[in-house]
Design a protein around this motif. Sequence first.
Motif, PDB file in Angstrom:
ATOM      1  N   TYR A  59       1.040  -1.203  -0.249  1.00 20.01           N
ATOM      2  CA  TYR A  59      -0.381  -0.077   0.059  1.00 20.01           C
ATOM      3  C   TYR A  59       0.868   0.928  -0.296  1.00 20.01           C
ATOM      4  O   TYR A  59       1.857   1.499   0.913  1.00 20.01           O
ATOM      5  CB  TYR A  59      -0.836  -0.065   1.421  1.00 20.01           C
ATOM      6  CG  TYR A  59      -1.808  -1.492   1.428  1.00 20.01           C
ATOM      7  CD1 TYR A  59      -3.161  -0.414   0.539  1.00 20.01           C
ATOM      8  CD2 TYR A  59      -2.431  -1.993   1.250  1.00 20.01           C
ATOM      9  CE1 TYR A  59      -4.302  -1.369   0.365  1.00 20.01           C
ATOM     10  CE2 TYR A  59      -3.294  -3.159   0.856  1.00 20.01           C
ATOM     11  CZ  TYR A  59      -4.239  -2.628   0.648  1.00 20.01           C
ATOM     12  OH  TYR A  59      -5.295  -3.231   0.469  1.00 20.01           O
ATOM     13  N   ARG A  60       0.948   1.874  -0.805  1.00 23.56           N
ATOM     14  CA  ARG A  60       1.284   3.188  -1.036  1.00 23.56           C
ATOM     15  C   ARG A  60      -0.307   4.495  -0.860  1.00 23.56           C
ATOM     16  O   ARG A  60      -0.867   4.724  -1.406  1.00 23.56           O
ATOM     17  CB  ARG A  60       1.800   3.863  -2.493  1.00 23.56           C
ATOM     18  CG  ARG A  60       2.911   2.648  -2.385  1.00 23.56           C
ATOM     19  CD  ARG A  60       4.023   2.689  -3.738  1.00 23.56           C
ATOM     20  NE  ARG A  60       2.628   2.980  -5.030  1.00 23.56           N
ATOM     21  CZ  ARG A  60       3.588   2.976  -6.437  1.00 23.56           C
ATOM     22  NH1 ARG A  60       4.615   3.001  -6.401  1.00 23.56           N
ATOM     23  NH2 ARG A  60       2.494   3.688  -7.218  1.00 23.56           N
ATOM     24  N   ASP A  61       0.650   5.382  -0.103  1.00 24.56           N
ATOM     25  CA  ASP A  61      -0.293   6.652   0.245  1.00 24.56           C
ATOM     26  C   ASP A  61      -2.028   6.054   0.575  1.00 24.56           C
ATOM     27  O   ASP A  61      -3.004   6.262   0.206  1.00 24.56           O
ATOM     28  CB  ASP A  61      -0.624   7.649  -0.743  1.00 24.56           C
ATOM     29  CG  ASP A  61       0.706   7.848  -0.222  1.00 24.56           C
ATOM     30  OD1 ASP A  61       1.241   8.353   0.560  1.00 24.56           O
ATOM     31  OD2 ASP A  61       1.068   8.525  -1.294  1.00 24.56           O
ATOM     32  N   GLY A  62      -1.663   4.567   0.713  1.00 22.29           N
ATOM     33  CA  GLY A  62      -3.640   3.924   1.150  1.00 22.29           C
ATOM     34  C   GLY A  62      -4.174   3.259  -0.561  1.00 22.29           C
ATOM     35  O   GLY A  62      -5.353   3.117  -0.375  1.00 22.29           O
ATOM     36  N   VAL A  63      -3.233   3.419  -1.230  1.00 24.82           N
ATOM     37  CA  VAL A  63      -4.237   2.714  -2.157  1.00 24.82           C
ATOM     38  C   VAL A  63      -2.779   1.775  -2.332  1.00 24.82           C
ATOM     39  O   VAL A  63      -1.733   1.515  -2.394  1.00 24.82           O
ATOM     40  CB  VAL A  63      -3.470   3.910  -3.452  1.00 24.82           C
ATOM     41  CG1 VAL A  63      -3.976   3.298  -5.105  1.00 24.82           C
ATOM     42  CG2 VAL A  63      -4.180   5.007  -3.817  1.00 24.82           C
ATOM     43  N   LEU A  64      -3.209   0.258  -2.632  1.00 26.20           N
ATOM     44  CA  LEU A  64      -2.677  -0.942  -3.349  1.00 26.20           C
ATOM     45  C   LEU A  64      -2.488  -0.397  -4.059  1.00 26.20           C
ATOM     46  O   LEU A  64      -2.188  -0.731  -5.273  1.00 26.20           O
ATOM     47  CB  LEU A  64      -4.061  -2.434  -3.460  1.00 26.20           C
ATOM     48  CG  LEU A  64      -3.170  -3.507  -3.780  1.00 26.20           C
ATOM     49  CD1 LEU A  64      -2.667  -3.742  -2.077  1.00 26.20           C
ATOM     50  CD2 LEU A  64      -4.654  -4.448  -3.762  1.00 26.20           C
ATOM     51  N   HIS A  65      -0.790  -1.086  -4.470  1.00 23.26           N
ATOM     52  CA  HIS A  65      -0.163  -1.579  -5.348  1.00 23.26           C
ATOM     53  C   HIS A  65       0.377  -2.780  -5.717  1.00 23.26           C
ATOM     54  O   HIS A  65       0.862  -3.087  -5.558  1.00 23.26           O
ATOM     55  CB  HIS A  65       1.169  -0.845  -5.373  1.00 23.26           C
ATOM     56  CG  HIS A  65       2.258  -0.830  -5.722  1.00 23.26           C
ATOM     57  ND1 HIS A  65       3.486  -0.677  -6.318  1.00 23.26           N
ATOM     58  CD2 HIS A  65       2.514   0.416  -7.391  1.00 23.26           C
ATOM     59  CE1 HIS A  65       4.099  -0.146  -7.561  1.00 23.26           C
ATOM     60  NE2 HIS A  65       3.567  -0.258  -8.078  1.00 23.26           N
ATOM     61  N   ARG A  66      -0.714  -3.173  -7.256  1.00 23.98           N
ATOM     62  CA  ARG A  66      -0.452  -4.459  -7.373  1.00 23.98           C
ATOM     63  C   ARG A  66       0.746  -4.698  -8.123  1.00 23.98           C
ATOM     64  O   ARG A  66       0.684  -6.270  -9.000  1.00 23.98           O
ATOM     65  CB  ARG A  66      -2.114  -4.848  -8.222  1.00 23.98           C
ATOM     66  CG  ARG A  66      -3.201  -4.560  -7.491  1.00 23.98           C
ATOM     67  CD  ARG A  66      -4.104  -4.592  -8.408  1.00 23.98           C
ATOM     68  NE  ARG A  66      -6.262  -4.455  -7.561  1.00 23.98           N
ATOM     69  CZ  ARG A  66      -6.127  -3.757  -7.256  1.00 23.98           C
ATOM     70  NH1 ARG A  66      -5.576  -2.173  -8.038  1.00 23.98           N
ATOM     71  NH2 ARG A  66      -7.693  -3.298  -6.676  1.00 23.98           N
ATOM     72  N   GLY A  67       1.588  -4.170  -8.461  1.00 25.54           N
ATOM     73  CA  GLY A  67       2.549  -4.538  -9.106  1.00 25.54           C
ATOM     74  C   GLY A  67       3.696  -3.958  -8.679  1.00 25.54           C
ATOM     75  O   GLY A  67       4.041  -3.771  -7.449  1.00 25.54           O
TER      76      GLY A  67
END
Length: 190
Positions: free
Chosen positions: A23-31
Amino acid sequence: NQVRNIAPFINDVFTVTSKWWTYRDGVLHRGLDIATSGSKPVYSMLNGYVVDKGYTSTAGNYIIIADNTQGSSTYGYATRYLHLANLPPFPIGTRLLILQQVAMEGSTGESTGIHLHVEMQDISRFNWQWHTSNNQSDYLDPTVFMGIDNVEGTQWIYEGVVPPPTPTESTKSKFKWVLYANKLRNKEVN
């Protein structure tokens, strides 16, 4: 079976700039984000077909390559490369070989600098879940496929011979690969 311990950059040191599945800044980074020292050629990690390509405001220029032999978009492993400098020139359905150049590393879409975002799925099992699933089990860890650590700041290089622009199917077994890793965690490199 696909060759493993291969990267989309050949003979260029690349750094893991953002880990896979975090998670980066509350957003899931799937890659997985990896970067070289500038805009370098990006190579296919699979023998397969172009099953999708295009541009979106978030992904920028992208390409999806599936490793199936039937030419279907619902079978086999698939890689998705985002933020490419240019739209790949291959029409959908084009057969690509491992190590064939597909584009240049870039910073298109929602990107903070030149890098390559890599995602992987087994589309015969997960049937296209790109950016729609928050289940880690719906994705494949590209660091496992590439044979590298999922650790930010680590540097890697795949040394090998890049094939001529129009390789043949028989060339895939002729390449000798050597993987070097330089882990930078809290260590000064000489």
